[in-house]
Enzyme design. Structure first.
Site, PDB file in Angstrom:
ATOM      1  N   SER A   6      55.257  93.481  48.285  1.00 11.52           N
ATOM      2  CA  SER A   6      54.344  92.328  47.810  1.00 11.52           C
ATOM      3  C   SER A   6      52.978  92.018  48.586  1.00 11.52           C
ATOM      4  O   SER A   6      52.854  92.508  49.773  1.00 11.52           O
ATOM      5  CB  SER A   6      55.148  91.140  47.490  1.00 11.52           C
ATOM      6  OG  SER A   6      56.030  91.318  46.864  1.00 11.52           O
ATOM      7  N   ASP A  20      54.592  88.366  57.977  1.00  8.95           N
ATOM      8  CA  ASP A  20      54.506  89.663  58.640  1.00  8.95           C
ATOM      9  C   ASP A  20      53.953  90.713  57.597  1.00  8.95           C
ATOM     10  O   ASP A  20      54.325  90.702  56.524  1.00  8.95           O
ATOM     11  CB  ASP A  20      56.009  90.298  58.829  1.00  8.95           C
ATOM     12  CG  ASP A  20      56.584  89.344  60.120  1.00  8.95           C
ATOM     13  OD1 ASP A  20      56.027  88.367  60.607  1.00  8.95           O
ATOM     14  OD2 ASP A  20      57.749  89.811  60.441  1.00  8.95           O
TER      15      ASP A  20
END
Length: 299
Positions: free
Chosen positions: A247, A108
Site C-alpha cells: 500500500s 515505514d
C-alpha cells in the site's frame, strides 16, 4: 539504478519483485488472468479469509520468508492473519522525533520526492500522474502548485500502521473509489496505478506545515484502509493501518511550507527510493514568523 532503494546509511538494495507478479503484469496472458483478480469481489473474499482463524497458518512462513524480527512487536496471540499483519510495534522501536518543526515520516516505507508545478507530472515507476489525477479535484489540486509531494511505498514486510506528522485537526476528507490494484513496481509499467486504486483523501490543518493532504492508497487484496475516527491529532499518533497487501501513503505540501532532507531529494532525482522508518526526521518546516510564531490551531 531504477527499481532500487537506498537506506538512510547509504546502502543500496535491489527492490523486491516476485516472479508471479512479473508474469501477471508483463505478459498478455498474465494480464488476461489478472482482470478478475483486480475487482472488489476477489478482494473481499481474500480479505474475509485473512480475518478467520484458519489464516493463522500463514503467519510462521511469512515471518521466516521476510526475516521479520518479532522482538520489535508487542507480544500477542494472533486470532487471524490480518491481526498479525496490522500488529503493533513497541514504542521504543519507533521513536517519534518531537522537535516541533521537524517533518517526520508517517510510516515505514520507501519514499520518493517530487516538486510540484503546473507542467510536471509525478513519474511513479514509469507511469505519469498529476496532482489533479490523484485528487480528482481541480480546485484543490491548484492549491498545491509549486509545492512538494512525497510518495511512501510500503511493501508487505513493512510495518503497516501510519501516524500523523504533526499536531492539528481535520478540515475534510473524501474517498475515491477505484479498482484495487497491486502497488508492486512491475504493475506500473502497464497500468496507471494511482488512477485505478481506491484512495482516501484527508485534508489536514497542521500547526507547523500549514494545510497538508494525507492520502492512503489501497492495493489488490487490501480489504480496508482503516483510519481512526478523530477530529484533532498529535504528532506521532497512529492515524490508521492497512490490512494485507502492498500500500501507499501520499503527502502533499503547499509552496514554501517544508524543506525535504537533501539525501531524499538527491536520490529521487536518480529514480532511487529512500528507505525510512515511521517517526524519523525527513525534512523541516519553513518558518513564517507571522504564522508559526504562535500556535494557530485552536481545539
Amino acid at each position: 539504478m531504477k527499481n532500487h532503494i537506498v537506506k538512510r546509511n547509504g546502502e543500496v538494495l535491489p527492490d523486491d519483485q516476485t516472479g508471479s507478479m512479473r508474469f501477471l503484469y508483463s505478459h498478455a496472458f498474465g494480464r488476461f488472468l489478472l482482470r478478475p483478480l483486480i475487482g472488489p469481489t476477489v478482494s473481499k473474499i481474500a480479505g474475509g479469509f485473512l480475518n478467520t482463524r484458519f489464516s493463522t497458518f500463514l503467519i510462521p512462513s511469512f515471518i521466516k520468508n521476510n526475516k521479520i524480527d518479532m522482538n520489535e512487536y508487542k507480544p500477542t496471540k494472533y486470532s487471524c492473519y490480518n491481526e498479525f499483519f496490522t500488529r503493533e510495534i513497541k514504542e521504543a522501536c519507533r521513536p517519534i522525533d518531537q522537535i516541533a518543526d521537524h517533518l517526520i515520516s508517517p510510516c515505514d516505507s520507501k519514499v520518493t520526492y517530487y516538486k510540484i508545478d503546473e507542467h510536471t507530472c509525478f513519474k511513479i515507476k514509469d507511469s505519469l500522474y498529476s496532482v489533479e489525477d490523484l485528487l480528482q479535484n481541480k480546485e484543490l489540486a491548484q492549491q498545491y502548485q509549486n509545492g512538494v509531494a512525497l510518495i511512501f511505498r510500503l511493501s508487505v514486510d513493512d510495518y503497516h500502521r501510519y501516524c500523523f506528522i504533526d499536531e492539528g485537526s481535520y478540515l475534510f476528507d473524501y474517498r475515491i473509489k477505484g479498482k484495487l490494484h497491486t502497488v508492486n513496481p512491475i504493475a506500473s509499467y502497464h497500468y496507471k496505478i494511482y488512477k485505478t486504486n481506491s484512495r482516501n483523501v484527508n485534508v489536514l490543518e497542521t500547526v507547523h506545515f500549514d494545510q497538508v493532504i494525507a492520502m492512503e492508497v489501497g492495493a489488490m487484496m487490501v480489504g480496508k484502509i482503516k483510519n481512526q475516527p478523530v477530529e484533532a491529532f498529535k504528532r506521532g499518533m497512529i492515524k490508521g493501518w492497512f490490512e494485507f497487501g502492498g500500500s501507499t501513503v501520499v503527502l502533499l505540501f503547499k509552496e514554501n511550507t517544508v524543506e525535504i532532507d537533501q539525501d531524499i531529494i538527491d536520490f529521487s532525482t536518480q529514480d532511487i527510493e529512500v528507505k525510512v522508518k515511521m517517526g524519523e526526521k525527513i525534512g523541516v518546516a519553513i518558518r513564517k514568523e507571522e504564522t508559526y510564531g504562535k500556535d494557530h490551531i485552536h481545539h
